[in-house]
Write a protein that holds these residues in place. Structure first.
Motif, PDB file in Angstrom:
ATOM      1  N   HIS A  33      71.131  17.022  38.805  1.00  0.00           N
ATOM      2  CA  HIS A  33      71.076  17.712  37.526  1.00  0.00           C
ATOM      3  C   HIS A  33      69.728  18.412  37.381  1.00  0.00           C
ATOM      4  CE1 HIS A  33      70.978  17.420  32.890  1.00  0.00           C
ATOM      5  NE2 HIS A  33      71.418  18.591  33.296  1.00  0.00           N
ATOM      6  N   CYS A  36      67.221  16.968  34.580  1.00  0.00           N
ATOM      7  CA  CYS A  36      66.481  15.709  34.633  1.00  0.00           C
ATOM      8  C   CYS A  36      66.381  15.118  36.025  1.00  0.00           C
ATOM      9  CB  CYS A  36      67.127  14.698  33.688  1.00  0.00           C
ATOM     10  SG  CYS A  36      68.675  14.007  34.318  1.00  0.00           S
ATOM     11  N   CYS A  59      76.077  14.039  34.027  1.00  0.00           N
ATOM     12  CA  CYS A  59      74.873  13.526  34.665  1.00  0.00           C
ATOM     13  C   CYS A  59      74.843  12.006  34.524  1.00  0.00           C
ATOM     14  CB  CYS A  59      73.650  14.148  34.003  1.00  0.00           C
ATOM     15  SG  CYS A  59      72.093  13.483  34.626  1.00  0.00           S
ATOM     16  N   CYS A  62      71.188  11.208  32.273  1.00  0.00           N
ATOM     17  CA  CYS A  62      71.023  11.547  30.857  1.00  0.00           C
ATOM     18  C   CYS A  62      72.357  11.686  30.143  1.00  0.00           C
ATOM     19  CB  CYS A  62      70.199  12.813  30.694  1.00  0.00           C
ATOM     20  SG  CYS A  62      71.026  14.317  31.227  1.00  0.00           S
TER      21      CYS A  62
HETATM   22 ZN   LIG Z   1      70.603  14.750  33.497  1.00  0.00          ZN
END
Ligand SMILES: [Zn+2]
Length: 68
Positions: A33, A36, A59, A62
């Motif tokens: 991702h 993050c 994800c 997150c």
């Molecule tokens: Zn993420």
């Protein structure tokens, strides 16, 4: 708007029987991702006959929905 490139190597990491079919979770091997750096997961829902009835991507870190 999607952070996911077209060519992704998916690895099956989990299979669960949710009662009416299988839920298969795949992890992207070659992409993470962008937001993050977490693992990108793809979840396929299958009905009792094995057909894919739904798919979404998120994800693992997150939880952001990455479904294209
Ligand atoms: Zn993420």
């Amino acid at each position: 708007m999607s952070n996911i490139p077209d060519e992704i190597d998916w690895t099956l990491i989990n299979t669960e029987d949710w009662g009416g079919g299988l839920e298969r979770t795949y992890r992207a091997d070659n992409v993470e991702h962008a937001g993050c750096g977490g693992d990108v997961l793809l979840v396929h829902l299958h009905d009792e006959m094995g057909a894919v009835t739904g798919a979404h991507s998120r994800c693992a870190q997150c939880g952001e929905d990455l479904t294209a």
